[in-house]
Design a protein around this motif. Structure first.
Motif, PDB file in Angstrom:
ATOM      1  N   SER A  62     -31.428 -25.319 -36.568  1.00 32.30           N
ATOM      2  CA  SER A  62     -30.399 -26.082 -37.284  1.00 32.30           C
ATOM      3  C   SER A  62     -29.069 -26.051 -36.551  1.00 32.30           C
ATOM      4  O   SER A  62     -28.326 -27.049 -36.558  1.00 32.30           O
ATOM      5  N   SER A  63     -28.746 -24.945 -35.889  1.00 34.67           N
ATOM      6  CA  SER A  63     -27.482 -24.869 -35.157  1.00 34.67           C
ATOM      7  C   SER A  63     -27.448 -25.863 -34.010  1.00 34.67           C
ATOM      8  O   SER A  63     -26.451 -26.555 -33.799  1.00 34.67           O
ATOM      9  N   ILE A  64     -28.543 -25.942 -33.250  1.00 35.78           N
ATOM     10  CA  ILE A  64     -28.594 -26.880 -32.122  1.00 35.78           C
ATOM     11  C   ILE A  64     -28.715 -28.313 -32.613  1.00 35.78           C
ATOM     12  O   ILE A  64     -28.076 -29.220 -32.085  1.00 35.78           O
ATOM     13  N   ALA A  65     -29.501 -28.526 -33.662  1.00 36.47           N
ATOM     14  CA  ALA A  65     -29.669 -29.878 -34.198  1.00 36.47           C
ATOM     15  C   ALA A  65     -28.371 -30.432 -34.756  1.00 36.47           C
ATOM     16  O   ALA A  65     -28.150 -31.647 -34.758  1.00 36.47           O
ATOM     17  N   SER A 150     -37.716 -23.004 -30.813  1.00 36.64           N
ATOM     18  CA  SER A 150     -36.673 -23.428 -31.744  1.00 36.64           C
ATOM     19  C   SER A 150     -35.577 -24.185 -31.014  1.00 36.64           C
ATOM     20  O   SER A 150     -35.029 -25.174 -31.533  1.00 36.64           O
ATOM     21  N   ILE A 151     -35.240 -23.749 -29.800  1.00 33.11           N
ATOM     22  CA  ILE A 151     -34.249 -24.463 -28.991  1.00 33.11           C
ATOM     23  C   ILE A 151     -34.751 -25.862 -28.659  1.00 33.11           C
ATOM     24  O   ILE A 151     -34.024 -26.857 -28.797  1.00 33.11           O
ATOM     25  N   ILE A 152     -36.005 -25.949 -28.219  1.00 34.05           N
ATOM     26  CA  ILE A 152     -36.588 -27.251 -27.882  1.00 34.05           C
ATOM     27  C   ILE A 152     -36.608 -28.156 -29.109  1.00 34.05           C
ATOM     28  O   ILE A 152     -36.265 -29.347 -29.037  1.00 34.05           O
ATOM     29  N   ALA A 153     -37.002 -27.594 -30.257  1.00 37.60           N
ATOM     30  CA  ALA A 153     -37.038 -28.380 -31.497  1.00 37.60           C
ATOM     31  C   ALA A 153     -35.644 -28.862 -31.885  1.00 37.60           C
ATOM     32  O   ALA A 153     -35.467 -30.018 -32.301  1.00 37.60           O
ATOM     33  N   GLY A 154     -34.645 -28.004 -31.744  1.00 34.91           N
ATOM     34  CA  GLY A 154     -33.278 -28.393 -32.086  1.00 34.91           C
ATOM     35  C   GLY A 154     -32.776 -29.528 -31.233  1.00 34.91           C
ATOM     36  O   GLY A 154     -32.142 -30.475 -31.722  1.00 34.91           O
ATOM     37  N   ALA A 169     -30.473 -32.242 -41.730  1.00 36.60           N
ATOM     38  CA  ALA A 169     -29.893 -31.955 -43.038  1.00 36.60           C
ATOM     39  C   ALA A 169     -30.814 -31.061 -43.866  1.00 36.60           C
ATOM     40  O   ALA A 169     -30.357 -30.131 -44.546  1.00 36.60           O
ATOM     41  N   MET A 170     -32.110 -31.336 -43.787  1.00 36.27           N
ATOM     42  CA  MET A 170     -33.079 -30.499 -44.523  1.00 36.27           C
ATOM     43  C   MET A 170     -33.085 -29.077 -43.964  1.00 36.27           C
ATOM     44  O   MET A 170     -33.094 -28.100 -44.722  1.00 36.27           O
ATOM     45  N   LEU A 171     -33.072 -28.963 -42.639  1.00 31.84           N
ATOM     46  CA  LEU A 171     -33.073 -27.632 -42.020  1.00 31.84           C
ATOM     47  C   LEU A 171     -31.812 -26.857 -42.371  1.00 31.84           C
ATOM     48  O   LEU A 171     -31.853 -25.643 -42.590  1.00 31.84           O
TER      49      LEU A 171
END
Length: 413
Positions: A62-65, A150-154, A169-171
């Protein structure tokens, strides 16, 4: 009044240190009582391990996204992350170098019920950094692989437009709920960790407590050397003698605020003012400092390195070349990602223990080191945000000015 404010900022750390101190005394002088307290501590540790996987995954992703405009901010983010990573590795090397001359354990070893294997001097980095099945990401034993995915996903979410914003927003909402769960667990942290530490210290050599003092002394020596020499070197690279002079003339309000609040975020307004007095370009400081406050954590990297060095020393484990490089990787990830997770209390300790496969008994020891070094580590974090901004202005000054002008023009249109 000032003393009251300082005690308020350090209240939780002081309570925790008091509880750990009481636990140590009970373990040393009343070992039978300490053994009966062990289940209470074990329940608390298990609660932390139960929450760590969703905490890491949601917090990092969520932080990266939430970095919404990755294309426009790409150059800035690369510079900030690159400089922050380098400024995490250098203090880690400083700590390891000093520890090679001064062993904080001084031959004192921690006795455990289950022996630690020392014959596996070689680490399988492939297994540490990746898994061959998604389900294995849900295990605390694969925490590094979880961070990487998680980094890749973000990044993927941040680059997916409207669909990505819905997922982000959901995350973010899930992350808020997870942080609330962590805060609920942490209410009983002094009791849980105190009981666990009591059980750990039962039947231990009392000299082990002296090893903590030596480790903390080593940290402050290393931190002072790095603060003086590192800050001067960074300023020299950014602008020679004039930059050195401007840094040292204006850094102390930021350092004092960091020392008094033990918070990088609380020090941000003072840091922005110090950057202005240093003559740093406003459009650069206002972009970089809010980013750096979350990921430029050289002091945290130094603390993480000390934790690994100290625990390997008291466990009598070989600090092999593989462990050396793993420590640098962990310290960098700890500084750039883990320490910036809001509300992620004790995540760093769990991160280190699970990544290196260390016994859970060492977690209270890591907490002691983290709590006692937090103030000085924050001073380094905060003041070197200014150093990093100086370097980024030197490296990318023209591009950042161009970005800022385009942003202003777009707003006017």
């Amino acid at each position: 009044m000032r003393l009251l404010n300082i005690s308020t900022h350090y209240r939780s750390s002081l309570i925790l240190l008091f509880a750990l101190g009481m636990g140590a005394m009970i373990g040393i002088y009343f070992p039978d009582v300490a053994h009966h307290l062990a289940p209470i501590g074990q329940i608390f540790i298990n609660l932390l391990f139960m929450i760590v996987v969703p905490l890491v995954s949601l917090s990092v992703t969520s932080s990266i996204a939430s970095m919404t405009d990755l294309k426009k901010l790409g150059v800035i983010l690369l510079a900030v992350i690159g400089v922050s990573a380098i400024m995490a590795i250098i203090p880690s090397l400083t700590m390891i170098s000093l520890a090679s001359f001064y062993d904080p354990a001084q031959g004192v070893t921690l006795s455990l019920k289950d022996p630690i294997s020392t014959d596996g001097g070689h680490m399988d980095f492939v297994k540490m950094l990746t898994t061959n099945d998604f389900v294995e990401l849900l295990s605390k034993s694969n925490i590094l692989a979880l961070v990487i995915i998680s980094i890749i996903a973000g990044i993927a979410i941040g680059q997916s437009g409207e669909h990505g914003r819905k997922v982000a927003a959901m995350l973010q909402s899930l992350n808020v709920v997870t942080m609330k769960m962590v805060s609920m667990i942490m209410i009983v942290a002094p009791i849980g960790l105190g009981c666990y530490f009591a059980a750990t210290m039962a039947n231990q050599d009392p000299e082990l407590l002296t090893s903590f003092a030596r480790a903390i002394f080593l940290f402050f020596i290393a931190a002072l050397i790095y603060f003086i020499i590192g800050s001067t070197l960074y300023a020299a690279l950014a602008g020679g003698r004039p930059a050195i002079s401007r840094f040292w003339q204006n850094v102390f309000p930021s350092a004092a605020t960091a020392l008094g609040t033990s918070s990088s975020l609380a020090s941000l307004p003072v840091n922005l003012r110090s950057a202005q007095k240093m003559g740093l370009k406003e459009e650069i400081a206002e972009i970089c400092l809010p980013l750096l406050v979350n990921i430029n954590k050289g002091g945290a990297a130094m603390t993480a390195t000390l934790k690994v060095v100290f625990i390997y020393a008291v466990l009598g484990l070989d600090f092999s070349p593989e462990v050396f490089f793993m420590t640098l990787l962990l310290a960098t990830l700890y500084a750039v990602i883990v320490s910036g997770v809001p509300g992620g209390a004790f995540l760093g300790e769990i991160f280190i223990v699970t990544a290196l496969g260390l016994p859970m008994e060492v977690i209270p020891m890591l907490v002691v080191i983290g709590a006692t070094t937090d103030a000085m580590a924050t001073v380094i974090n905060v003041t070197h945000d200014l150093s990093a901004t100086q370097l980024i202005e030197k490296i990318l000054g023209k591009r950042l000015t161009f970005y800022s002008n385009n942003k202003t023009s777009s707003a006017l249109d």
